[in-house]
Enzyme design. Structure first.
Site, PDB file in Angstrom:
ATOM      1  N   ASP A 101     -46.136 -72.928 -11.755  1.00 46.37           N
ATOM      2  CA  ASP A 101     -45.647 -73.854 -12.764  1.00 46.37           C
ATOM      3  C   ASP A 101     -44.516 -74.697 -12.178  1.00 46.37           C
ATOM      4  O   ASP A 101     -43.625 -74.185 -11.489  1.00 46.37           O
ATOM      5  CB  ASP A 101     -45.144 -73.048 -13.968  1.00 46.37           C
ATOM      6  CG  ASP A 101     -44.556 -73.914 -15.053  1.00 46.37           C
ATOM      7  OD1 ASP A 101     -45.314 -74.695 -15.649  1.00 46.37           O
ATOM      8  OD2 ASP A 101     -43.341 -73.804 -15.299  1.00 46.37           O
TER       9      ASP A 101
ATOM     10  N   GLU B 112     -48.648 -76.886  -9.527  1.00 47.81           N
ATOM     11  CA  GLU B 112     -48.487 -77.937 -10.526  1.00 47.81           C
ATOM     12  C   GLU B 112     -47.470 -78.894  -9.903  1.00 47.81           C
ATOM     13  O   GLU B 112     -46.278 -78.579  -9.855  1.00 47.81           O
ATOM     14  CB  GLU B 112     -47.971 -77.381 -11.853  1.00 47.81           C
ATOM     15  CG  GLU B 112     -47.851 -78.466 -12.906  1.00 47.81           C
ATOM     16  CD  GLU B 112     -47.225 -77.968 -14.208  1.00 47.81           C
ATOM     17  OE1 GLU B 112     -47.675 -78.406 -15.293  1.00 47.81           O
ATOM     18  OE2 GLU B 112     -46.280 -77.158 -14.139  1.00 47.81           O
TER      19      GLU B 112
END
Length: 697
Positions: free
Chosen positions: A345, A381
């Protein structure tokens, strides 16, 4: 208090609580604490039976060993040191602190002002000091023996060019499934019927939304909501307690073993860019109380936090002990818990230094040399909210990256936006403009149309506006530009023509995803026509909004998705690691990609510059070295038509060969027809496969 326990000096490694068969070694990092205390609790966790000072210290690691302790022992820490926020320190011995290396937690913090290191409402705000004990409101750490009998189960180790990722939420996938038991848990995800669905669908890897222990944010709890997605990590080694039906970590390991036995890899969505403790007004739960100045990146004033993540704080991976914690955590989930890879993330944050994003940052270098982690799948990401945070295509090998340019470009093409034909051509061929450098393969692009964050596939074709009022933020949260199309009616309709057009658009989007070069990722439920009622930010919706609607499953969409996955698996040309180019290949001097007009002629410069063009046609070849089609050659022809119906002329082929229809989004389920010319219906996509002609007799 129970009788005194005997503590010996123990050792500084490994960190955390380690059971060796005779007792437990405790080791915890803090570079600025003055004293460190180990707190032991009764079996029910309610009574603090011992508070033992860890007197031994090797450098910045405090440690001690207690004979006779067994797995199941409840414990936590307290750290004493300066409470000086303006100097970066927030020690408060009154606050019970979770072990950053705890392998299991008994639950979640119960929100109370005593969790704060400062006195809530005091005129000096976070500069004040709170003396209340936070232990009554804190969960406990649990000593674990994480050994597990894996038997003959081995990881699938699926090559990346054969990988098809399925992004799913543990509870959201299982809560409404009629046969997944116990629902909402790791064991439910490992149930027979759930595995049957995943294997029948044909995916090769399941990417689980955060499954490490996470916090329910106070502002959500106050509104009667919860942190559903899980992007607020409380413990980097502990499985999320709410997904453990029996409260044991073997449940996660059993799930992995079951998925592996079905040939499915497990990829974890992990959040190492920040913690759940928030900004300077947040709670003191673990890292802040153990060593705030080391764990977090602080502003020059030392009181406030650098916030490149939008969550209030940013972990300081430039500190060697913080980096060590992250690396130890990753290796633990691979070596002990059995996972096959990670999706990071806000991965740009992990590459930030004092001078900005650096693809050669310490974290990336540590990953790339690690003998355990280099064998796993690593997915970035590739953005955060900080300056220069958007870094799609900039990550070093062996990272794969979520490609939002593919997502937005494909959505815009099928919506009919002007000038998108030349853009979508690049996206469906692996996004070479982003990834064809530094020896990176075409599979580095993780292609997606939808993900947990945003509209589902069904909602993408049914809503022009987000409908997030249930989140309690006045509809202000969530993406404002979704490149969606409601076909003239917002939300559900009984208009058969609109519903048919929406269904075809969903098939177009799914077909583009699964027939493009790169690594495809499907959002769980999209194959079933799942809707979130137009909510494009269901992060707090642990209910029917966020759960996959199994009872309302679209059987036709499921069958079509299976058809697409089967076609992708059968045709290696659709999943090349090397980029296809409209020029000679280095390997054999042949071209392998041909962009064609509908009449079969090559596309010219003026064709590409035509912003009104709504159609893209391409022939892809994979040959063994001969310029003519032969038995060792495969070829696929695709046509994406976002406009009116158009007749296309298929490329000429050698005698004995024919173009066979692989998929037609206007006629789901139809395949095998042969043709030299073919009418591509309006707003549809086709793929033809070169095959030997059928012979009579």
């Amino acid at each position: 208090m129970t009788p005194d326990l005997s503590m010996t000096e123990g050792r500084a490694a490994p960190l955390g609580a380690t059971f060796d068969g005779d007792g437990v070694n405790f080791a915890v990092f803090s570079g600025h604490a003055r004293r460190m205390y180990l707190c032991l609790f009764s079996p029910d966790g309610k009574t603090e039976t011992h508070r033992l000072e860890l007197r031994e210290r090797d450098g910045e690691v405090w440690h001690g060993y207690i004979s006779g302790l067994r797995p199941g022992q409840r414990y936590a820490f307290r750290a004493d040191g300066p409470y000086a926020p303006k100097d970066g320190h927030r020690f408060n011995v009154n606050k019970l602190l979770l072990d950053p290396y705890a392998k299991r937690l008994t639950g979640h913090p119960e929100w109370h002002d005593a969790l704060m290191g400062y006195t809530v409402g005091h005129k000096d705000k976070d500069l004040s000091f709170d003396t209340r004990d936070s232990a009554p409101y804190m969960p406990r750490c649990v000593v674990e023996d994480p050994s597990f009998a894996w038997g003959e189960t081995t990881p699938p180790d699926t090559p990346i060019d054969q990988t098809i990722i399925y992004e799913a939420h543990v509870k959201g996938l299982t809560a409404l499934h009629p046969a997944a038991e116990p629902k909402g848990t790791f064991l439910g995800l490992a149930s027979d019927r759930m595995l049957d669905h995943l294997t029948d669908l044909g995916i090769t890897a399941i990417e689980l939304l955060p499954s490490q222990a996470f916090l329910n944010d106070r502002f959500l709890v106050d509104k009667g909501l919860v942190n559903y997605w899980g992007y607020q990590t409380l413990g980097f080694f502990a499985p999320e307690p709410r997904y453990l039906s029996q409260g044991q970590i073997w449940e996660f390991q059993h799930m992995v073993a079951r998925l592996h036995s079905a040939g499915i890899e497990v990829i974890m969505d992990v959040v190492y860019n920040h913690t759940c403790e928030g900004d300077h007004t947040g709670p003191t739960l673990s890292f802040r109380g153990l060593d705030n100045a080391s764990y977090y990146r602080l502003h020059e004033d030392q009181r406030h936090y650098i916030n490149d993540t939008g969550t209030g704080n940013t972990l300081n991976l430039e500190h060697p002990m913080v980096l060590r914690m992250v690396m130890d955590s990753l290796r633990y989930w691979v070596e002990v818990m059995g996972v096959d890879g990670f999706r990071f993330d806000l991965c740009s944050t992990l590459g930030r230094t004092a001078t900005g994003f650096d693809p050669g940052a310490a974290f990336f270098d540590a990953l790339r040399q690690d003998p355990v982690l280099t064998r796993t799948k690593l997915i970035a990401e590739p953005w955060d909210i900080g300056p220069g945070g958007y870094q799609v295509g900039a990550f070093p090998p062996p990272f794969l990256e979520w490609n939002d340019k593919f997502r937005d470009g494909v959505r815009r093409f099928w919506r009919g936006d002007a000038g998108q034909s030349r853009q979508v051509a690049g996206w469906v061929m692996g996004s070479a403009q982003q990834f064809d450098h530094s020896g990176r393969p075409a599979t580095a692009s993780v292609n997606l149309i939808t993900a947990h964050d945003g509209f589902t596939l069904a909602d993408l074709t049914a809503y022009n506006q987000k409908h997030n009022m249930a989140n309690g933020e006045g509809g202000r949260d969530g993406h404002g530009e979704n490149y969606s199309d409601n076909f003239g009616v917002e939300g559900p309709t009984e208009d058969d023509a609109i519903n048919a057009a929406r269904a075809r658009r969903r098939r177009n989007l799914m077909a583009t995803l699964l027939l493009s070069q790169g690594t495809p990722m499907i959002l769980a439920g999209d194959e079933l026509g799942n809707s979130q009622g137009g909510n494009n930010n269901a992060y707090c919706q642990d209910n029917e909004i966020g759960w996959v609607d199994w009872p309302g499953a679209d059987a036709e969409m499921l069958a079509f998705t299976k058809q697409l996955i089967a076609l992708r698996k059968a045709q290696p040309i659709l999943r090349q690691k090397r980029f296809l180019h409209s020029r000679e290949r280095v390997s054999d001097g042949l071209e392998d990609l041909f962009w064609l007009r509908p009449d079969g002629a090559p596309m010219g410069v003026e064709d590409w510059q035509d912003d009104s063009r709504k159609m893209v046609c391409a022939e892809m070849r994979m040959a063994s070295g001969t310029p003519n089609y032969g038995l060792e050659t495969t070829a696929v022809y695709i046509a994406l038509n976002a406009g009116e119906a158009v007749e296309v002329t298929l490329p000429k082929v050698s005698s004995g060969w024919a173009w066979s229809l692989g998929v037609d989004t206007a006629r789901p389920g139809v395949e095998g027809e042969t043709a030299t010319r073919f009418t591509v219906a309006a707003d549809s996509m086709v793929a033809f496969v070169l095959q030997p002609e059928a012979r009579d007799g």
